[in-house]
Write an enzyme that holds these catalytic residues in place. Sequence first.
Site, PDB file in Angstrom:
ATOM      1  N   GLU A 171       0.564  59.421  19.974  1.00 48.23           N
ATOM      2  CA  GLU A 171      -0.409  58.908  18.984  1.00 48.23           C
ATOM      3  C   GLU A 171      -0.966  57.544  19.388  1.00 48.23           C
ATOM      4  OE1 GLU A 171       2.770  58.596  18.770  1.00 48.23           O
ATOM      5  OE2 GLU A 171       3.409  56.948  17.462  1.00 48.23           O
TER       6      GLU A 171
ATOM      7  N   HIS B 228       4.994  57.944  22.888  1.00 50.54           N
ATOM      8  CA  HIS B 228       4.112  57.937  21.706  1.00 50.54           C
ATOM      9  C   HIS B 228       2.731  58.513  22.018  1.00 50.54           C
ATOM     10  CE1 HIS B 228       6.505  55.398  18.931  1.00 50.54           C
ATOM     11  NE2 HIS B 228       6.985  54.858  20.032  1.00 50.54           N
TER      12      HIS B 228
ATOM     13  N   CYS C 123       9.813  59.221  18.888  1.00 48.56           N
ATOM     14  CA  CYS C 123      10.579  57.979  19.024  1.00 48.56           C
ATOM     15  C   CYS C 123      11.703  57.929  17.984  1.00 48.56           C
ATOM     16  CB  CYS C 123       9.637  56.785  18.959  1.00 48.56           C
ATOM     17  SG  CYS C 123      10.379  55.259  19.540  1.00 48.56           S
TER      18      CYS C 123
END
Lengths: 80, 226
Positions: free
Chosen positions: B205, B203, B86
């Site tokens: 994560e 993302h 990002c």
Amino acid sequence: MKARVHITLKQGVLDPQGKAIASALHHMGFAGVEGVRQGKFLELDLKSTDRAAAEKEVRTMCERLLANTVIEDYAVELVK
Amino acid sequence: MKSAVIVFPGSNCDRDVAVALTRITGTAPAMVWHGDQAIPNVDLIVLPGGFSYGDYLRTGAIAAHSPVMGEVKTRAAKGVPVLGICNGFQILTESGLLPGALVRNVGLHFICRDVHLKVESADSMFTRRYKKGQQIKIPIAHADGNYRADAETLRRLEGEGRVAFRYVNAKGEATEQGNPNGSANNIAGIFNEKRTVLGLMPHPERAIEQLLGGSDGRAFFEGIAA
């Protein structure tokens, strides 16, 4: 000396913000607006009194930080 | 597997990625402040998501000139893997470690939702636990994720198989409807020439536990750990 820097999106790079502004102007009745491109204006206060040296330095600043030359063009203007 | 997460003022996914790395690689990353000039000896450097320097000037522009970035570039040149997620992807393009630029989303909105992605290449440490062509669901959260590059750069990225992930619709097709932000060629993530540097807007994560809405990002970190 002051440097005035205009940063604009290169021709061909999509400008969604400019498009939104143009569309708002149309809604307000400004039918004659054919397009809007949004950019940035920066004013730098410089110590330098040497015009040529100042311009060179500001251009380097544009290349390295102020503009992203992948998508943006810049123009430098020096004023007393 | 030792890693380092660079923390900029305004980073906000640094702890999320640290949790993912700790859980899946088994070792907590070193958290390195952007003002430091030294990075410990690690096998991976992560530039996390967030709003470094409040997105002033351009997203990632100021962070790209942080003191620590000189060392990140030196390590990247030596082949140390660098991952930008990002805002980290924006910093990678601004610092010249990846080509192109990320500009405002076509619809102008900040978009925070799950998107469908196609894994375009499994040939990297980041994607090796996926299959080429596999479709996964991972969240995005950005206002400036519209990937732009000149025609020659796009041709090179496509020709060299350096598109890592592409936005697709639910059927796995890279259509306009499946493209959340207007990115050229529906590009969601790209590699450098050696595939040691990856930048992506989604993302992974945020998708490592079913409890958090999905776990398709787990294989991403399993690849890194392998």
